[in-house]
Scaffold this active site. Structure first.
Site, PDB file in Angstrom:
ATOM      1  N   CYS A 161     -68.148 -54.775 -13.481  1.00 28.14           N
ATOM      2  CA  CYS A 161     -67.135 -54.025 -12.743  1.00 28.14           C
ATOM      3  C   CYS A 161     -66.266 -54.936 -11.867  1.00 28.14           C
ATOM      4  O   CYS A 161     -65.354 -55.563 -12.381  1.00 28.14           O
ATOM      5  CB  CYS A 161     -67.780 -52.886 -11.950  1.00 28.14           C
ATOM      6  N   LYS A 208    -106.182 -47.150   8.300  1.00 28.56           N
ATOM      7  CA  LYS A 208    -106.052 -46.137   9.348  1.00 28.56           C
ATOM      8  C   LYS A 208    -105.482 -44.829   8.786  1.00 28.56           C
ATOM      9  O   LYS A 208    -104.376 -44.800   8.246  1.00 28.56           O
ATOM     10  CB  LYS A 208    -105.129 -46.646  10.472  1.00 28.56           C
ATOM     11  N   HIS A 242     -70.638 -50.050 -15.949  1.00 31.80           N
ATOM     12  CA  HIS A 242     -71.898 -50.495 -15.328  1.00 31.80           C
ATOM     13  C   HIS A 242     -73.053 -50.334 -16.317  1.00 31.80           C
ATOM     14  O   HIS A 242     -73.686 -49.270 -16.354  1.00 31.80           O
ATOM     15  CB  HIS A 242     -72.197 -49.649 -14.090  1.00 31.80           C
ATOM     16  N   GLU A 247     -75.947 -51.365 -16.166  1.00 30.16           N
ATOM     17  CA  GLU A 247     -77.266 -51.241 -15.516  1.00 30.16           C
ATOM     18  C   GLU A 247     -77.738 -49.794 -15.415  1.00 30.16           C
ATOM     19  O   GLU A 247     -78.939 -49.534 -15.360  1.00 30.16           O
ATOM     20  CB  GLU A 247     -77.255 -51.896 -14.128  1.00 30.16           C
TER      21      GLU A 247
HETATM   22  N1  GLN Z   1     -63.528 -52.341  -6.453  1.00 35.07           N
HETATM   23  C1  GLN Z   1     -63.328 -52.268  -7.857  1.00 35.07           C
HETATM   24  C2  GLN Z   1     -62.619 -50.995  -8.279  1.00 35.07           C
HETATM   25  O1  GLN Z   1     -62.601 -50.034  -7.543  1.00 35.07           O
HETATM   26  C3  GLN Z   1     -64.648 -52.407  -8.596  1.00 35.07           C
HETATM   27  C4  GLN Z   1     -65.560 -51.246  -8.381  1.00 35.07           C
HETATM   28  C5  GLN Z   1     -67.003 -51.553  -8.725  1.00 35.07           C
HETATM   29  O2  GLN Z   1     -67.401 -52.701  -8.836  1.00 35.07           O
HETATM   30  N2  GLN Z   1     -67.808 -50.526  -8.843  1.00 35.07           N
HETATM   31  O3  GLN Z   1     -62.075 -50.927  -9.340  1.00 35.07           O
END
Ligand code: GLN
Length: 541
Positions: free
Chosen positions: A382, A188, A508, A510
């Site tokens: 983290c 469509k 992190h 990732e």
């Molecule tokens: N809550 C945790 C901190 O502030 C981990 C933060 C997170 O996983 N990005 O240190």
């Protein structure tokens, strides 16, 4: 002259504009052009940092600490570039700086208005990104859907850019949804027609229409969209369902999108080849092996909350010739029914991602304990890193009720505590420890084996840290802190040498992973999961 390619979406949100936009970038890169990207988010928040990942998806952190919409992560992965905070423009930033200038008296008594003051600010910011990056083309994606009240000033700025930068230097790409009716199996085009009409009402005539459809658009659908959208039939393309999003640039280019754009914008290019990119994509799709990974967290039912982790796992899988089957598991379920934790035995690897707040943490700690005691490959990120320290303190150092003060401020053993500089902050926005920072790696450890360097740069987003007071006790019981800040005061990586693969990072990883070049932490985790599945006595990196 830099070329501006503006991408808008029609009919509904989440049609995959971001991936189309990133694909166009890749298509131009393959032809040898230097590109960058901007995402406009018409909400009032200053940045994505204060938004709930469960509703809005992951908060992507860039090298300079900017907290951005998840589409910026897609751009970084597709284009293999590092973006900076200026690449994510929000209504909050625009109005914030215009009001700030007004208060300073910069408008010299003028009445401050959406046109020209707000639109000027938008254009200035887009041009600033262009100047700083000295690129051949800038992709500008406007979030939301055409017709939203919020995005009107941005689309008006696009209209003005066409006049100021010229026809040859600007291109409007519209990405509407083209649904297929289940009953009749008919494509469509009417919603796409309406959204083009809405665009025109605002003053924008698309140059290219990319229909988002489950299947390739049929000839007569293309004809209709071209006729009602006032574009050449050759300017209508399909963004179909694909096995991997990384395939889309190739799929679009095969339809002629790259050549059409280059011709229209007067971009002359030499020969180009997709072979390298294709090989990377194929390695992710057609892998020989398979591992099952459980991602255990709080926002686990909404895949967009962890999109970079999802992608990083796939990148690592590509390098290990391994398909990654991911299950998202809500850890609250283990708090309600502790005996169900045994279900984790069917996985080859367990990942506990980042997070905030108390809810579901006991479930996460139970997951970590299960992985440690059953020698299952484990990656903590983290919050997952901090909770592995809590788990280890409780069960291997016998520090009863050890905890992070984020979860229990009255814990007798605060093994994770607020960073000292975080103590007297009143503002929540952009006040965490943020962005790319150097991490020192201890030679002879798993971290060193994986990163092959004594210093790396990784991205952060946290307020809490391993309490230095507890480090000697944890190390005495077998935990190794193999990564730390350069001054060695803050712990960044932990590992358990007695375990098959137990690895966690304060940063992190990732956010830095790219197709064909996964972050080593993810590579290590996926390789260890595969080796564990194959009954190898220890992971081979
Ligand atoms: N809550 C945790 C901190 O502030 C981990 C933060 C997170 O996983 N990005 O240190």
């Amino acid at each position: 002259m830099t070329k501006y390619i503006f991408v808008t979406g029609g009919v509904l949100s989440s049609v995959g504009k971001g991936v189309v936009c990133a694909s166009i970038g890749r298509i131009l890169q393959v032809r040898g052009f230097k590109v960058t990207a901007i995402k406009i988010d018409p909400y009032l928040n200053f940045d994505a940092g204060t938004m709930n990942p469960f509703e809005h998806g992951e908060v992507f952190v860039c090298e300079d600490g900017g907290m951005m919409d998840l589409d910026l992560g897609t751009y970084e992965r597709f284009l293999d570039i590092n973006l900076s905070r200026g690449a994510n423009i929000t209504t909050g930033q625009i109005y914030g700086s215009v009001i700030d200038k007004e208060r300073k008296g910069d408008f010299l008594g003028k009445c401050v208005q959406i046109i020209p003051h707000i639109t000027d600010e938008i254009k200035n910011r887009m041009r600033k990104v262009t100047r700083l990056n000295s690129v051949d083309a800038v992709l500008v994606e406007c979030g939301g859907t055409v017709g939203d009240i919020e995005s009107l000033p941005f689309l008006e700025a696009f209209r003005q850019m066409r006049i100021e930068e010229g026809f040859l230097n600007t291109l409007f790409v519209h990405v509407p949804l083209v649904p297929i009716l289940d009953v009749t199996n008919e494509q469509k085009s009417k919603p796409a027609q309406h959204s083009v009409q809405e665009l025109r009402r605002i003053g924008l005539q698309p140059d290219v229409i990319v229909g988002r459809c489950r299947k390739m658009l049929k000839k007569d659908t293309v004809k209709k969209i071209a006729l009602f959208g006032s574009v050449d039939e050759k300017a209508v393309f399909t963004s179909p369902d694909v096995k991997s999003i990384y395939k889309l640039p190739i799929v679009l280019d095969k339809q002629g999108l790259g050549n059409y754009i280059c011709e229209r914008l007067g971009l002359n290019h030499k020969d180009y080849a997709w072979s390298k990119w294709r090989q990377i994509v194929e390695s992710m799709i057609n892998a020989k092996h398979e591992v099952k990974i459980a991602i255990c967290g709080k926002y686990a039912t909404f895949a967009d909350s962890y999109v970079s982790i999802n992608e990083a796992l796939k990148h690592a899988g590509g390098l290990c010739d391994t398909k990654i089957k991911i299950d998202w598991i809500e850890t609250e379920s283990f708090e309600e029914k502790p005996e169900t934790i045994k279900s984790l035995s069917s996985y080859h690897g367990i990942l506990v991602p980042g997070g905030f707040g108390e809810r579901a943490t006991e479930g996460k700690i139970a997951v970590i304990k299960y992985a440690r005691e059953n020698d299952l490959p484990f990656l903590g990120i983290c919050f997952g890193f901090q909770l592995s320290a809590v788990e280890f303190a409780r069960h291997s150092c016998m520090l009863e009720d050890a905890n992070s003060t984020e979860i229990n401020p009255k814990t007798p053993h605060p093994v994770v505590d607020l960073l000292p500089e975080q103590r007297n902050l009143n503002y929540k926005g952009a006040t965490m420890r943020l962005g790319g920072m150097p991490v020192g790696i201890k030679p002879g450890t798993t971290a060193y084996k994986l990163y092959k360097s004594e210093q790396i740069l990784e991205r952060h987003r946290h307020r809490y840290e391993i309490n230095p007071k507890y480090i000697p006790q944890m190390e005495k019981n077998g935990l190794v802190f193999s990564g730390f800040t350069i001054d060695k005061t803050r712990m960044e990586i932990l590992e358990l040498p007695s375990h098959f693969f137990f690895f966690a990072t304060q940063f992190h990883p990732e956010f830095k992973s790219r197709p064909g070049r996964p972050d080593p932490a993810f590579y290590g985790f996926v390789k260890a999961s595969l080796d564990k599945k194959s009954d190898v006595s220890q992971p081979i990196f």
